[in-house]
Design a protein around this motif. Structure first.
Motif, PDB file in Angstrom:
ATOM      1  N   ASN A   1       2.616   9.607 -17.401  1.00  0.00           N
ATOM      2  CA  ASN A   1       2.469  10.539 -18.513  1.00  0.00           C
ATOM      3  C   ASN A   1       2.745   9.724 -19.772  1.00  0.00           C
ATOM      4  O   ASN A   1       3.729   9.918 -20.446  1.00  0.00           O
ATOM      5  CB  ASN A   1       3.460  11.692 -18.341  1.00  0.00           C
ATOM      6  N   LYS A   2       1.849   8.762 -20.035  1.00  0.00           N
ATOM      7  CA  LYS A   2       2.099   7.781 -21.085  1.00  0.00           C
ATOM      8  C   LYS A   2       1.139   7.872 -22.264  1.00  0.00           C
ATOM      9  O   LYS A   2       1.104   6.981 -23.091  1.00  0.00           O
ATOM     10  CB  LYS A   2       2.046   6.373 -20.504  1.00  0.00           C
ATOM     11  N   GLY A   3       0.336   8.905 -22.316  1.00  0.00           N
ATOM     12  CA  GLY A   3      -0.561   9.057 -23.451  1.00  0.00           C
ATOM     13  C   GLY A   3      -1.905   8.374 -23.308  1.00  0.00           C
ATOM     14  O   GLY A   3      -2.617   8.195 -24.281  1.00  0.00           O
ATOM     15  N   ILE A   4      -2.263   7.987 -22.102  1.00  0.00           N
ATOM     16  CA  ILE A   4      -3.600   7.429 -21.860  1.00  0.00           C
ATOM     17  C   ILE A   4      -4.434   8.558 -21.266  1.00  0.00           C
ATOM     18  O   ILE A   4      -4.178   9.015 -20.158  1.00  0.00           O
ATOM     19  CB  ILE A   4      -3.547   6.215 -20.922  1.00  0.00           C
ATOM     20  N   TRP A   5      -5.393   9.020 -22.058  1.00  0.00           N
ATOM     21  CA  TRP A   5      -6.194  10.176 -21.678  1.00  0.00           C
ATOM     22  C   TRP A   5      -7.614   9.775 -21.323  1.00  0.00           C
ATOM     23  O   TRP A   5      -8.248   8.978 -22.012  1.00  0.00           O
ATOM     24  CB  TRP A   5      -6.275  11.180 -22.831  1.00  0.00           C
ATOM     25  N   PHE A   6      -8.109  10.372 -20.256  1.00  0.00           N
ATOM     26  CA  PHE A   6      -9.523  10.307 -19.916  1.00  0.00           C
ATOM     27  C   PHE A   6     -10.095  11.684 -20.199  1.00  0.00           C
ATOM     28  O   PHE A   6      -9.615  12.681 -19.650  1.00  0.00           O
ATOM     29  CB  PHE A   6      -9.724   9.934 -18.444  1.00  0.00           C
ATOM     30  N   ILE A   7     -11.074  11.763 -21.075  1.00  0.00           N
ATOM     31  CA  ILE A   7     -11.687  13.045 -21.429  1.00  0.00           C
ATOM     32  C   ILE A   7     -12.788  13.328 -20.403  1.00  0.00           C
ATOM     33  O   ILE A   7     -13.786  12.617 -20.342  1.00  0.00           O
ATOM     34  CB  ILE A   7     -12.260  13.026 -22.862  1.00  0.00           C
ATOM     35  N   CYS A   8     -12.561  14.351 -19.615  1.00  0.00           N
ATOM     36  CA  CYS A   8     -13.489  14.694 -18.532  1.00  0.00           C
ATOM     37  C   CYS A   8     -14.731  15.405 -19.067  1.00  0.00           C
ATOM     38  O   CYS A   8     -14.631  16.234 -19.969  1.00  0.00           O
ATOM     39  CB  CYS A   8     -12.805  15.612 -17.532  1.00  0.00           C
ATOM     40  N   PRO A   9     -15.879  15.118 -18.483  1.00  0.00           N
ATOM     41  CA  PRO A   9     -17.099  15.816 -18.901  1.00  0.00           C
ATOM     42  C   PRO A   9     -17.202  17.237 -18.344  1.00  0.00           C
ATOM     43  O   PRO A   9     -17.950  18.045 -18.871  1.00  0.00           O
ATOM     44  CB  PRO A   9     -18.220  14.932 -18.351  1.00  0.00           C
ATOM     45  N   ARG A  10     -16.440  17.529 -17.286  1.00  0.00           N
ATOM     46  CA  ARG A  10     -16.497  18.854 -16.669  1.00  0.00           C
ATOM     47  C   ARG A  10     -15.080  19.407 -16.483  1.00  0.00           C
ATOM     48  O   ARG A  10     -14.161  18.679 -16.118  1.00  0.00           O
ATOM     49  CB  ARG A  10     -17.202  18.777 -15.314  1.00  0.00           C
ATOM     50  N   GLN A  11     -14.943  20.680 -16.685  1.00  0.00           N
ATOM     51  CA  GLN A  11     -13.641  21.332 -16.649  1.00  0.00           C
ATOM     52  C   GLN A  11     -12.930  21.179 -15.307  1.00  0.00           C
ATOM     53  O   GLN A  11     -11.730  20.958 -15.251  1.00  0.00           O
ATOM     54  CB  GLN A  11     -13.794  22.806 -17.006  1.00  0.00           C
TER      55      GLN A  11
END
Length: 114
Positions: free
Chosen positions: A63-73
């Motif tokens: 939980n370190k602030g590295i986000w992957f923005i997913c294309p699908r919910q």
């Protein structure tokens, strides 16, 4: 006894997958797990976020602030709604282009992303 162990195992697996940093941006506030406001300066943020284009970089145990923005919910572990006003937000983030800068500035907000 074996049923209890099986149930415990399933609960542990579900819990581990829920801590991932796979994010989906929803269109409506009521759909979100958390409301996020993007600040213009790092010092105003609760969390410094680095967006990665590699899904494997969004590790389930971190939980370190590295986000992957997913294309699908359905792929996401957290659904966020980006608000227009700071006072509406549960979490204030600043996006950085340097992965090493990602991390929490205010640890009291950390549970929001678990």
């Amino acid at each position: 006894m074996s049923i209890r162990i099986s149930i415990l195992g399933i609960l542990l697996l579900v819990g581990m997958s829920m801590s991932a940093q796979k994010i989906y941006s929803v269109d409506h506030e009521y759909q979100a797990d958390i409301k996020v406001f993007v600040v213009d300066s790092e010092y105003k943020a609760d969390l410094i976020v680095y967006k990665t284009d590699k899904e494997y970089r969004a590790k389930a145990s971190e939980n370190k602030g590295i986000w992957f923005i997913c294309p699908r919910q359905y792929q996401a572990d957290k659904k966020v709604f980006f608000v227009d006003r700071e006072y509406q937000a549960d979490l204030k983030v600043f996006f950085t282009d340097k992965e090493y800068r990602a991390g929490w500035k205010k640890n009291d907000k950390k549970p929001l992303m678990y």
